[in-house]
Write an enzyme that holds these catalytic residues in place. Structure first.
Site, mmCIF file in Angstrom:
data_model
loop_
_atom_site.group_PDB
_atom_site.id
_atom_site.type_symbol
_atom_site.label_atom_id
_atom_site.label_comp_id
_atom_site.label_asym_id
_atom_site.label_seq_id
_atom_site.Cartn_x
_atom_site.Cartn_y
_atom_site.Cartn_z
ATOM 1 N N LYS A 83 -69.550 -102.696 -12.652
ATOM 2 C CA LYS A 83 -69.676 -104.539 -12.607
ATOM 3 C C LYS A 83 -70.127 -104.548 -10.684
ATOM 4 O O LYS A 83 -71.052 -104.016 -9.997
ATOM 5 C CB LYS A 83 -68.208 -103.892 -11.891
ATOM 6 C CG LYS A 83 -66.734 -105.484 -12.412
ATOM 7 C CD LYS A 83 -65.287 -105.158 -11.605
ATOM 8 C CE LYS A 83 -65.318 -106.196 -11.608
ATOM 9 N NZ LYS A 83 -63.890 -105.739 -11.465
HETATM 10 C C1 E4P Z 1 -60.693 -108.080 -11.887
HETATM 11 O O1 E4P Z 1 -61.359 -107.615 -12.375
HETATM 12 C C2 E4P Z 1 -60.714 -108.041 -10.263
HETATM 13 O O2 E4P Z 1 -60.173 -106.950 -9.873
HETATM 14 C C3 E4P Z 1 -59.315 -108.384 -10.552
HETATM 15 O O3 E4P Z 1 -58.454 -109.019 -11.136
HETATM 16 C C4 E4P Z 1 -58.932 -110.234 -9.131
HETATM 17 O O4 E4P Z 1 -57.272 -110.657 -9.018
HETATM 18 P P1 E4P Z 1 -57.396 -110.798 -7.789
HETATM 19 O O5 E4P Z 1 -57.797 -112.417 -8.156
HETATM 20 O O6 E4P Z 1 -55.615 -112.119 -8.449
HETATM 21 O O7 E4P Z 1 -58.096 -110.655 -6.486
#
Ligand code: E4P
Length: 218
Positions: A83
């Site tokens: 990522k």
């Molecule tokens: C996605 O890959 C992220 O880890 C996640 O969905 C972020 O979510 P949040 O905005 O609730 O922290």
């Protein structure tokens, strides 16, 4: 639409995986720290448990370091997807990792233009953050819909991974908007499965069965 779980807590992953609905897991640096686990150890354990696509995020800010970290992460298990953030350095790292045959999830996406650039750089997944757009009075689901539309129009194979989903309605709307994947916190999986009429109906069936089951045994 496939489901990923957004957590680094192995117990949560194990439970939802046992339902037979999981195609992968997403993590981020905040989630890994919250799990209290060693980063590489927990990613390896999750990958062995679920397989599919397990997103593990780089923590460097420059392309060269991102690529170096990405290669180490990808070597942990074939299910690992690296990522990277949607920055110029992240796009460069995406292209370089892709050239090495490593799958990349480009994260922190907040616009269609960003999503088009990530696709060009070879992303396997683009992660628009729905909840964080809603948090600032925007429309996160509309962004998912527009990215899905542009990708379909231009035959782009990058999968739209709706992220930052905060409640069950977000999940339904992400599916209707054309997301190929949704990643959800454990809490949202529990909310999705529960319905008062299911509980009430099952309770009634069990009560009726208990009353008449002696006759069935004869
Ligand atoms: C996605 O890959 C992220 O880890 C996640 O969905 C972020 O979510 P949040 O905005 O609730 O922290």
């Amino acid at each position: 639409m496939k489901f990923f779980i957004d957590t680094a807590v192995v117990e949560e992953i194990r439970e939802v995986h046992s339902w037979g609905v999981l195609s992968g897991v997403t993590t981020n640096p905040s989630l890994v720290v919250a799990s209290g686990r060693n980063f590489h150890e927990v990613i390896k354990e999750i990958a062995q448990l679920v397989g599919g696509s397990i997103s593990a995020e780089v923590t460097a800010l420059e392309t060269k370091e991102m690529v170096a970290q990405g290669k180490v992460l990808a070597a942990l298990h074939p299910a690992v997807v690296v990522k990277v953030p949607l920055t110029p350095a992240g796009l460069g790292a995406c292209a370089a990792l892709r050239a090495e045959g490593i799958r990349v999830n480009v994260t922190l996406c907040f616009s269609v233009n960003q999503a088009m650039l990530a696709a060009r750089a070879g992303a396997s997944y683009i992660s628009p953050f729905v909840g964080r757009i809603d948090d600032i009075n925007g429309n996160g689901i509309e962004l998912v819909r527009e990215i899905a539309e542009v990708y379909a129009l231009h035959d782009i194979e990058t999968e739209v991974l709706a992220a930052s989903l905060r409640h069950p309605r977000h999940v339904t709307e992400a599916a209707l908007a054309g997301a190929q994947v949704s990643t959800l916190p454990y809490k949202v999986f529990k909310q999705m499965i529960s319905h008062p009429l299911t509980d009430k109906g099952l309770d009634q069936f069990m009560q009726d069965w208990a009353k008449g089951s002696s006759k069935q045994a004869k």
